[in-house]
Design an enzyme around this catalytic site. Structure first.
Site, mmCIF file in Angstrom:
data_model
loop_
_atom_site.group_PDB
_atom_site.id
_atom_site.type_symbol
_atom_site.label_atom_id
_atom_site.label_comp_id
_atom_site.label_asym_id
_atom_site.label_seq_id
_atom_site.Cartn_x
_atom_site.Cartn_y
_atom_site.Cartn_z
ATOM 1 N N GLU A 171 -5.122 -10.184 2.037
ATOM 2 C CA GLU A 171 -4.658 -9.923 2.879
ATOM 3 C C GLU A 171 -4.653 -10.578 4.457
ATOM 4 O OE1 GLU A 171 -4.345 -6.227 3.626
ATOM 5 O OE2 GLU A 171 -5.442 -4.980 2.325
ATOM 6 N N GLU B 5 -5.258 -4.236 10.479
ATOM 7 C CA GLU B 5 -5.542 -6.051 9.444
ATOM 8 C C GLU B 5 -7.035 -6.132 10.500
ATOM 9 O OE1 GLU B 5 -3.203 -6.824 7.368
ATOM 10 O OE2 GLU B 5 -2.387 -4.961 7.707
ATOM 11 N N HIS C 258 -5.961 -2.881 3.634
ATOM 12 C CA HIS C 258 -5.461 -3.021 4.788
ATOM 13 C C HIS C 258 -5.408 -1.660 5.518
ATOM 14 C CE1 HIS C 258 -1.073 -4.433 4.296
ATOM 15 N NE2 HIS C 258 -1.343 -3.419 4.083
HETATM 16 C C1 LIG Z 1 0.690 -1.081 0.500
HETATM 17 S S1 LIG Z 1 0.242 -1.055 -1.474
HETATM 18 C C2 LIG Z 1 -0.229 -2.324 -1.808
HETATM 19 C C3 LIG Z 1 0.270 -2.403 -3.780
HETATM 20 C C4 LIG Z 1 0.332 -3.475 -3.865
HETATM 21 N N1 LIG Z 1 -0.591 -3.683 -4.457
HETATM 22 C C5 LIG Z 1 1.007 -5.014 -3.419
HETATM 23 O O1 LIG Z 1 0.481 -5.872 -2.405
HETATM 24 O O2 LIG Z 1 2.074 -5.157 -3.789
HETATM 25 C C6 LIG Z 1 -0.918 0.664 -1.363
HETATM 26 C C7 LIG Z 1 -0.670 0.752 -2.791
HETATM 27 O O3 LIG Z 1 -2.753 1.285 -2.577
HETATM 28 C C8 LIG Z 1 -2.370 2.550 -3.798
HETATM 29 N N2 LIG Z 1 -3.531 3.700 -3.425
HETATM 30 C C9 LIG Z 1 -3.721 4.566 -2.286
HETATM 31 N N3 LIG Z 1 -4.607 5.395 -2.810
HETATM 32 C C10 LIG Z 1 -4.818 5.180 -4.088
HETATM 33 C C11 LIG Z 1 -6.329 5.856 -4.360
HETATM 34 N N4 LIG Z 1 -6.866 6.475 -4.366
HETATM 35 N N5 LIG Z 1 -6.096 5.117 -5.716
HETATM 36 C C12 LIG Z 1 -5.839 4.227 -6.275
HETATM 37 N N6 LIG Z 1 -4.729 3.515 -5.336
HETATM 38 C C13 LIG Z 1 -4.104 4.182 -4.287
HETATM 39 C C14 LIG Z 1 -1.280 2.686 -3.408
HETATM 40 O O4 LIG Z 1 0.079 3.858 -4.613
HETATM 41 C C15 LIG Z 1 -0.024 1.898 -3.367
HETATM 42 O O5 LIG Z 1 0.242 1.275 -4.749
#
Ligand SMILES: C[S@@+](CC[C@H](N)C(=O)[O-])C[C@H]1O[C@@H](n2cnc3c(N)ncnc32)[C@H](O)[C@@H]1O
Length: 358
Positions: free
Chosen positions: A290, A324, A261
């Site tokens: 999601e 979303e 999302h």
């Molecule tokens: C909204 S958070 C969700 C974290 C976890 N999955 C949760 O639901 O609690 C989005 C996650 O995506 C990770 N993220 C963003 N870009 C990324 C990338 N290019 N490769 C790996 N992870 C990434 C962020 O660091 C973050 O931890």
């Protein structure tokens, strides 16, 4: 005649309702500010460690603050039904007691939502909201977060360790609420799977809860290097830093929660393709946790529909292209990423469980 009068009565009622309702919006931010203040002062923590309801003087002495403004904060928190006030008796003055809601303001513990509230009410996350209308009108060149902070949310986190820490603690609040709901409703989804990689797994909270509930699973917590560097070491979990747009570590199944999302359809399809490459063609699956926007509100769970719609606004304020998705929009991105079929299981929580098969 009767119809006309009923219509007039209905209009009057609507007017009356609007007259009061509008004040919710005039001072809508005050609720957030007061709750944030309660967390920062540690009001719930003080009552919890006292072990029983507290008088104003006990509370002000525990918090080392002036009883007079504290009384005013408590008055509004009691009015909002966040804390309970037990009236004075002959034996003593009135006392403030916890409620299930105030316990969610504790700084730690299973139900704590404190970090998520502190994140969403932080100056960093509040500033982009002022640009929402400009974004919708197309009056700014960049997405709002980038316009305000000069870089996107993820680069900002990499460059600001305090924000990174708060962000990951906030995501852990969400995991503590939603992962048990997933496990409770859909444990069979994880049966027969030996290895799972959590893509964008943050500080590893989701994976820790998953391996605890499913002792047969070995997990990989995969996220950006500056994020996994904060993850705790844990038996049966390997923390791996990397970029999901480049490559996802191989496993029997991928779990990806609250990540897709954050991205628009094109990026979402690229991430999903990398997830598909990571799992076996014959028996692998991608488990997506999601929200699904129900535009007709057919399930009638209006309170959670509200949260999902709010979350969509959060995506608009805080991410570049995130949103979303409706059932149809999920079908589109999964189909474009090459999945042959998928199932969607609503659970008693904001997100649903979407299983996609190669
Ligand atoms: C909204 S958070 C969700 C974290 C976890 N999955 C949760 O639901 O609690 C989005 C996650 O995506 C990770 N993220 C963003 N870009 C990324 C990338 N290019 N490769 C790996 N992870 C990434 C962020 O660091 C973050 O931890």
């Amino acid at each position: 005649m009767e119809d006309k009068q009923r219509e007039l009565g209905g209009k009057e009622k609507e007017e009356e309702h609007a007259k009061v309702e509008i004040w919710k919006y005039v001072f809508g931010f005050v609720k957030v500010a007061v709750v944030k203040c309660a967390i920062e002062l540690g009001i719930a923590d003080a009552i919890e460690s006292h072990g029983s309801p507290m008088t104003l003087l006990e509370l002000s002495s525990a918090l080392r603050c002036d009883p007079s403004p504290l009384h005013r904060i408590m008055r509004v928190l009691v009015h909002l039904k966040i804390f309970k006030e037990k009236p004075a008796t002959q034996l003593g003055p009135k006392v403030y007691a916890q409620t299930p809601l105030s316990k969610r303001l504790l700084k730690s513990g299973q139900n704590s939502m404190a970090a998520l509230i502190l994140l969403e009410s932080s100056p960093v996350m509040l500033a982009p909201w002022h640009g929402l209308s400009a974004r919708i009108q197309g009056n700014i060149r960049n997405p709002v977060f980038e316009e305000v902070h000069g870089e996107d949310l993820w680069s900002f986190g990499a460059a600001n360790p305090d924000h990174n820490k708060l962000f990951n603690e906030a995501m852990a609040c969400d995991a503590r609420v939603n992962v048990p709901a997933v496990i409770e409703s859909c444990l069979e989804v994880f049966k027969g799977i030996e290895t799972v990689v959590d893509v964008g797994g943050g500080d590893g909270s989701t994976m820790r809860l998953l391996v605890e509930a499913c002792p047969w699973i070995q997990g990989i917590n995969f996220d950006l290097p500056h994020v996994v560097s904060l993850a705790q070491e844990c038996d049966r979990i390997e923390n791996v830093g990397g970029d999901m747009f480049d490559c996802v570590p191989k496993a029997d199944a991928v779990i990806i929660k609250g990540v897709l999302h954050d991205w628009g359809d094109d990026e979402c399809i690229r991430i999903l393709k990398k997830c598909r490459e990571a799992i076996p063609e014959d028996k692998g699956k991608v488990i997506i946790i999601e929200a699904v926007i129900d535009e007709k509100d057919e399930k009638g769970d209006i309170k959670l529909t509200n949260v999902r719609l709010m979350l969509d606004m959060v995506m608009m304020a805080h991410t570049n292209t995130g949103k979303e998705r409706t059932l149809k929009e999920w079908g589109y991105v999964l189909g474009e990423a090459g999945f042959s079929r998928h199932t969607i299981t609503p659970i008693d929580a904001v997100p649903s469980v979407i299983q996609a098969f190669p």
